[in-house]
Write a protein that holds these residues in place. Structure first.
Motif, PDB file in Angstrom:
ATOM      1  N   GLU A 150     -17.852  24.650  60.929  1.00 42.49           N
ATOM      2  CA  GLU A 150     -17.344  26.021  60.902  1.00 42.49           C
ATOM      3  C   GLU A 150     -18.447  27.048  61.143  1.00 42.49           C
ATOM      4  O   GLU A 150     -18.572  28.047  60.440  1.00 42.49           O
ATOM      5  CB  GLU A 150     -16.611  26.292  59.587  1.00 42.49           C
ATOM      6  N   ILE A 151     -19.248  26.822  62.165  1.00 41.75           N
ATOM      7  CA  ILE A 151     -20.333  27.723  62.530  1.00 41.75           C
ATOM      8  C   ILE A 151     -19.801  29.091  62.926  1.00 41.75           C
ATOM      9  O   ILE A 151     -20.388  30.122  62.596  1.00 41.75           O
ATOM     10  CB  ILE A 151     -21.174  27.112  63.664  1.00 41.75           C
ATOM     11  N   PHE A 152     -18.684  29.109  63.619  1.00 37.20           N
ATOM     12  CA  PHE A 152     -18.133  30.377  64.105  1.00 37.20           C
ATOM     13  C   PHE A 152     -17.885  31.348  62.954  1.00 37.20           C
ATOM     14  O   PHE A 152     -18.042  32.543  63.101  1.00 37.20           O
ATOM     15  CB  PHE A 152     -16.839  30.132  64.891  1.00 37.20           C
ATOM     16  N   GLY A 153     -17.549  30.843  61.790  1.00 36.24           N
ATOM     17  CA  GLY A 153     -17.263  31.684  60.634  1.00 36.24           C
ATOM     18  C   GLY A 153     -18.490  32.301  59.983  1.00 36.24           C
ATOM     19  O   GLY A 153     -18.369  33.068  59.035  1.00 36.24           O
ATOM     20  N   LEU A 154     -19.676  32.007  60.494  1.00 38.15           N
ATOM     21  CA  LEU A 154     -20.897  32.539  59.893  1.00 38.15           C
ATOM     22  C   LEU A 154     -21.236  33.946  60.370  1.00 38.15           C
ATOM     23  O   LEU A 154     -22.216  34.530  59.906  1.00 38.15           O
ATOM     24  CB  LEU A 154     -22.086  31.610  60.182  1.00 38.15           C
ATOM     25  N   GLY A 155     -20.470  34.474  61.297  1.00 35.20           N
ATOM     26  CA  GLY A 155     -20.726  35.831  61.783  1.00 35.20           C
ATOM     27  C   GLY A 155     -22.021  35.914  62.559  1.00 35.20           C
ATOM     28  O   GLY A 155     -22.308  35.082  63.407  1.00 35.20           O
ATOM     29  N   ALA A 156     -22.831  36.920  62.241  1.00 35.96           N
ATOM     30  CA  ALA A 156     -24.078  37.163  62.977  1.00 35.96           C
ATOM     31  C   ALA A 156     -25.050  35.987  62.854  1.00 35.96           C
ATOM     32  O   ALA A 156     -25.832  35.736  63.764  1.00 35.96           O
ATOM     33  CB  ALA A 156     -24.735  38.443  62.484  1.00 35.96           C
ATOM     34  N   ARG A 157     -25.032  35.299  61.741  1.00 31.65           N
ATOM     35  CA  ARG A 157     -25.936  34.150  61.541  1.00 31.65           C
ATOM     36  C   ARG A 157     -25.510  32.945  62.366  1.00 31.65           C
ATOM     37  O   ARG A 157     -26.236  31.960  62.467  1.00 31.65           O
ATOM     38  CB  ARG A 157     -25.993  33.787  60.065  1.00 31.65           C
ATOM     39  N   ARG A 158     -24.341  33.014  62.945  1.00 27.37           N
ATOM     40  CA  ARG A 158     -23.791  31.911  63.732  1.00 27.37           C
ATOM     41  C   ARG A 158     -24.743  31.493  64.854  1.00 27.37           C
ATOM     42  O   ARG A 158     -24.897  30.311  65.136  1.00 27.37           O
ATOM     43  CB  ARG A 158     -22.442  32.336  64.286  1.00 27.37           C
ATOM     44  N   GLU A 159     -25.395  32.450  65.493  1.00 24.95           N
ATOM     45  CA  GLU A 159     -26.249  32.139  66.643  1.00 24.95           C
ATOM     46  C   GLU A 159     -27.398  31.204  66.271  1.00 24.95           C
ATOM     47  O   GLU A 159     -27.764  30.327  67.047  1.00 24.95           O
ATOM     48  CB  GLU A 159     -26.784  33.425  67.258  1.00 24.95           C
ATOM     49  N   ILE A 160     -27.953  31.376  65.087  1.00 20.66           N
ATOM     50  CA  ILE A 160     -29.032  30.494  64.626  1.00 20.66           C
ATOM     51  C   ILE A 160     -28.514  29.061  64.514  1.00 20.66           C
ATOM     52  O   ILE A 160     -29.155  28.110  64.970  1.00 20.66           O
ATOM     53  CB  ILE A 160     -29.584  30.975  63.266  1.00 20.66           C
ATOM     54  N   TRP A 161     -27.344  28.901  63.922  1.00 18.41           N
ATOM     55  CA  TRP A 161     -26.752  27.570  63.741  1.00 18.41           C
ATOM     56  C   TRP A 161     -26.308  26.975  65.064  1.00 18.41           C
ATOM     57  O   TRP A 161     -26.435  25.769  65.270  1.00 18.41           O
ATOM     58  CB  TRP A 161     -25.592  27.631  62.751  1.00 18.41           C
ATOM     59  N   GLU A 162     -25.798  27.804  65.974  1.00 19.21           N
ATOM     60  CA  GLU A 162     -25.401  27.303  67.288  1.00 19.21           C
ATOM     61  C   GLU A 162     -26.611  26.740  68.027  1.00 19.21           C
ATOM     62  O   GLU A 162     -26.539  25.662  68.614  1.00 19.21           O
ATOM     63  CB  GLU A 162     -24.747  28.397  68.121  1.00 19.21           C
ATOM     64  N   MET A 197     -22.593  28.224  73.368  1.00 23.40           N
ATOM     65  CA  MET A 197     -22.543  26.802  73.061  1.00 23.40           C
ATOM     66  C   MET A 197     -21.530  26.171  74.013  1.00 23.40           C
ATOM     67  O   MET A 197     -20.478  26.739  74.281  1.00 23.40           O
ATOM     68  CB  MET A 197     -22.146  26.611  71.604  1.00 23.40           C
ATOM     69  N   ASN A 198     -21.849  24.988  74.475  1.00 25.54           N
ATOM     70  CA  ASN A 198     -20.963  24.337  75.436  1.00 25.54           C
ATOM     71  C   ASN A 198     -19.649  23.907  74.765  1.00 25.54           C
ATOM     72  O   ASN A 198     -19.577  23.733  73.558  1.00 25.54           O
ATOM     73  CB  ASN A 198     -21.743  23.245  76.164  1.00 25.54           C
ATOM     74  N   LYS A 199     -18.623  23.787  75.593  1.00 28.09           N
ATOM     75  CA  LYS A 199     -17.259  23.520  75.101  1.00 28.09           C
ATOM     76  C   LYS A 199     -17.200  22.245  74.249  1.00 28.09           C
ATOM     77  O   LYS A 199     -16.560  22.223  73.198  1.00 28.09           O
ATOM     78  CB  LYS A 199     -16.316  23.415  76.291  1.00 28.09           C
ATOM     79  N   ARG A 200     -17.866  21.208  74.697  1.00 27.83           N
ATOM     80  CA  ARG A 200     -17.825  19.926  73.974  1.00 27.83           C
ATOM     81  C   ARG A 200     -18.495  20.050  72.600  1.00 27.83           C
ATOM     82  O   ARG A 200     -17.983  19.535  71.613  1.00 27.83           O
ATOM     83  CB  ARG A 200     -18.509  18.842  74.819  1.00 27.83           C
ATOM     84  N   LEU A 201     -19.614  20.779  72.529  1.00 29.45           N
ATOM     85  CA  LEU A 201     -20.261  20.985  71.235  1.00 29.45           C
ATOM     86  C   LEU A 201     -19.373  21.791  70.305  1.00 29.45           C
ATOM     87  O   LEU A 201     -19.332  21.550  69.101  1.00 29.45           O
ATOM     88  CB  LEU A 201     -21.608  21.682  71.400  1.00 29.45           C
ATOM     89  N   ARG A 202     -18.643  22.746  70.847  1.00 32.44           N
ATOM     90  CA  ARG A 202     -17.704  23.531  70.036  1.00 32.44           C
ATOM     91  C   ARG A 202     -16.638  22.603  69.449  1.00 32.44           C
ATOM     92  O   ARG A 202     -16.249  22.734  68.300  1.00 32.44           O
ATOM     93  CB  ARG A 202     -17.080  24.636  70.889  1.00 32.44           C
ATOM     94  N   GLU A 203     -16.173  21.624  70.246  1.00 34.41           N
ATOM     95  CA  GLU A 203     -15.200  20.648  69.748  1.00 34.41           C
ATOM     96  C   GLU A 203     -15.803  19.799  68.632  1.00 34.41           C
ATOM     97  O   GLU A 203     -15.153  19.538  67.623  1.00 34.41           O
ATOM     98  CB  GLU A 203     -14.717  19.760  70.895  1.00 34.41           C
ATOM     99  N   PHE A 204     -17.060  19.383  68.819  1.00 33.18           N
ATOM    100  CA  PHE A 204     -17.744  18.603  67.774  1.00 33.18           C
ATOM    101  C   PHE A 204     -17.876  19.416  66.495  1.00 33.18           C
ATOM    102  O   PHE A 204     -17.717  18.897  65.391  1.00 33.18           O
ATOM    103  CB  PHE A 204     -19.129  18.157  68.229  1.00 33.18           C
ATOM    104  N   GLU A 205     -18.194  20.692  66.660  1.00 29.64           N
ATOM    105  CA  GLU A 205     -18.321  21.584  65.503  1.00 29.64           C
ATOM    106  C   GLU A 205     -17.025  21.599  64.700  1.00 29.64           C
ATOM    107  O   GLU A 205     -17.029  21.455  63.481  1.00 29.64           O
ATOM    108  CB  GLU A 205     -18.660  23.003  65.973  1.00 29.64           C
TER     109      GLU A 205
END
Length: 69
Positions: A15-27, A1-9
């Protein structure tokens, strides 16, 4: 995920990063959502702005988000 989208998150408290393996679907979903919003804004800008103003704005979009028309 691009840096700016990570900031928006983080700012939106998704808190997509906290989803573990399922994070990729949400990203991917967040990236697609952002892409659709940006493309919609580009279409509005294309209709409402002069060519030179639109061209300058597209350059900014490309630099900031890495998007193409």
């Amino acid at each position: 995920m691009n840096k700016r989208l990570r900031e928006f998150e983080k700012e939106s408290k998704l808190e997509i990063f906290g989803l573990g393996a399922r994070r990729e679907i949400w990203e991917r979903a967040l990236e697609k959502y952002a892409e659709l919003v940006i493309k919609d804004c580009i279409e509005i800008n294309k209709q409402e702005l002069s060519f030179s103003a639109f061209e300058q704005l597209m350059n900014k979009y490309h630099e900031h988000f890495g998007v193409e028309e």
